[in-house]
Design an enzyme around this catalytic site. Structure first.
Site, PDB file in Angstrom:
ATOM      1  N   GLY A  81       0.825  -1.196   0.000  1.00 30.86           N
ATOM      2  CA  GLY A  81       0.000   0.000   0.000  1.00 30.86           C
ATOM      3  C   GLY A  81       0.863   1.251   0.000  1.00 30.86           C
ATOM      4  O   GLY A  81       2.058   1.215   0.322  1.00 30.86           O
ATOM      5  N   CYS A  82       0.256   2.392  -0.357  1.00 31.35           N
ATOM      6  CA  CYS A  82       1.028   3.629  -0.470  1.00 31.35           C
ATOM      7  C   CYS A  82       1.479   4.149   0.889  1.00 31.35           C
ATOM      8  O   CYS A  82       2.670   4.424   1.093  1.00 31.35           O
ATOM      9  CB  CYS A  82       0.222   4.677  -1.226  1.00 31.35           C
ATOM     10  SG  CYS A  82      -1.452   4.950  -0.600  1.00 31.35           S
ATOM     11  N   PHE A  83       0.550   4.285   1.857  1.00 26.90           N
ATOM     12  CA  PHE A  83       0.957   4.679   3.204  1.00 26.90           C
ATOM     13  C   PHE A  83       1.943   3.658   3.774  1.00 26.90           C
ATOM     14  O   PHE A  83       2.932   4.024   4.424  1.00 26.90           O
ATOM     15  CB  PHE A  83      -0.258   4.764   4.132  1.00 26.90           C
ATOM     16  CG  PHE A  83      -0.954   6.093   4.137  1.00 26.90           C
ATOM     17  CD1 PHE A  83      -0.253   7.277   4.315  1.00 26.90           C
ATOM     18  CD2 PHE A  83      -2.331   6.172   3.997  1.00 26.90           C
ATOM     19  CE1 PHE A  83      -0.900   8.503   4.342  1.00 26.90           C
ATOM     20  CE2 PHE A  83      -2.988   7.389   4.010  1.00 26.90           C
ATOM     21  CZ  PHE A  83      -2.276   8.558   4.183  1.00 26.90           C
TER      22      PHE A  83
END
Length: 324
Positions: free
Chosen positions: A134-136
């Site tokens: 995921g990005c976070f």
């Protein structure tokens, strides 16, 4: 040439993949699948590609491509793979959260490897199936992994991160349309964000007794990028922390330890992650920044493809930041 298929090509991550792969010297796009735009030109969704491609979206797949990228909403990748079969030689890189956790990593006999190259590069090279982070999760882990590796992440960690509106996906919502998002900042999912699962799992892979994470995500009034700050107790000096981080990332092509405080513009439109360290008394402040659509999604997916196929890790990813 590597023949690639893209599932869900009309969204933000699908669009980024198309842009990268159109200029990748060792890959070519075989098809771009879309349930909503089949038969329409790709430029109807991605107008910036006008003059670059005449390809159209398709409603059918080629099951024999070398690699397929799943750019679907969370929960939809597993459903798609149940309904559509690819050849045993097709590599699968999934950009959703369906297979990121160890409990979900085996699906219909396929073992998905967590695709964070800075953590699992050798496993990725041997993998057939990748769960793209995921990005976070990418931004936060790249800020904390060196501490966990050195067994120095035993204290509570407080994390505050702000993301651009593209992180919410292409479909408009109450908190993503311009009149709400513009000149506005707000938090959401306090301390319960879904990326915490993969972050905790990988930190504890390196340090079993790593400290509790308190993560507060924020919506920013800009389109793309993530700036994450994390702080925790650290007994050593700033110089010791910097040496620790530089050692951990010594062979990481896309993660740099910055000497000066960092900002979003230096990494937006690139596959880079920049990390900066600051010490205040016994507290270490770690700042990390990525482009949520590139290092946080499609760029990292192509980085993983390069590793799987034995290519140079950075091929096709020599992208320039828009600093001004």
């Amino acid at each position: 040439m590597i023949k690639a298929g893209i599932i869900g090509g009309s969204g933000y991550t699908g669009g980024e993949l198309i842009r990268i792969l159109l200029h990748h010297p060792e890959a070519e796009i075989d098809f771009v699948f879309s349930t909503t735009r089949a038969g329409k030109k790709i430029t109807t969704a991605h107008a910036d590609l006008l003059g670059t491609t005449e390809m159209e979206f398709t409603g059918s797949i080629n099951p024999d491509v070398d690699v397929v990228f799943l750019c679907l909403g969370h929960g939809n990748s597993s459903k798609f793979l149940q309904e559509n079969q690819f050849s045993k030689n097709t590599k699968i890189i999934d950009l959703s959260n369906d297979f990121r956790l160890q409990a979900d990593a085996v699906f219909e006999g396929k073992k998905f490897v967590y695709g964070l190259p800075e953590l699992r590069k050798e496993e990725i090279k041997k993998a057939n199936y990748i769960a793209n982070p995921g990005c976070f999760a990418t931004a936060i882990q790249l800020g904390l992994l060196p501490l966990a590796k050195a067994n120095k992440l035993g204290h509570t960690v407080h994390i505050n991160a702000v993301t651009g509106s593209t992180g919410a996906g292409v479909s408009p919502s109450a908190t993503s349309h311009f009149s709400w998002r513009n000149n506005n900042v707000s938090w959401y999912k306090p301390f319960t964000h879904q990326h915490l699962g993969e972050i905790n799992e990988n930190l504890k892979f390196l340090q079993a007794d790593s400290g509790e994470l308190f993560f507060l995500p924020n919506r920013g009034n800009f389109a793309r990028g993530i700036l994450a700050t994390a702080y925790t107790e650290f007994d050593g000096s700033l110089e010791e922390a910097i040496d620790l981080y530089k050692g951990f990332y010594s062979d990481a092509l896309f993660t740099q330890v910055a000497e000066e405080p960092i900002h979003l513009k230096q990494i937006v439109n690139t596959n880079q992650c920049h990390v900066h360290l600051h010490k205040h008394e016994n507290t270490l402040l770690i700042t990390s920044a990525i482009d949520n659509l590139l290092k946080g999604a499609s760029g990292q997916a192509v980085q993983n493809m390069n590793l799987i196929f034995g290519l140079g890790e950075g091929i096709g990813l020599n992208l320039k930041a828009g600093v001004f």
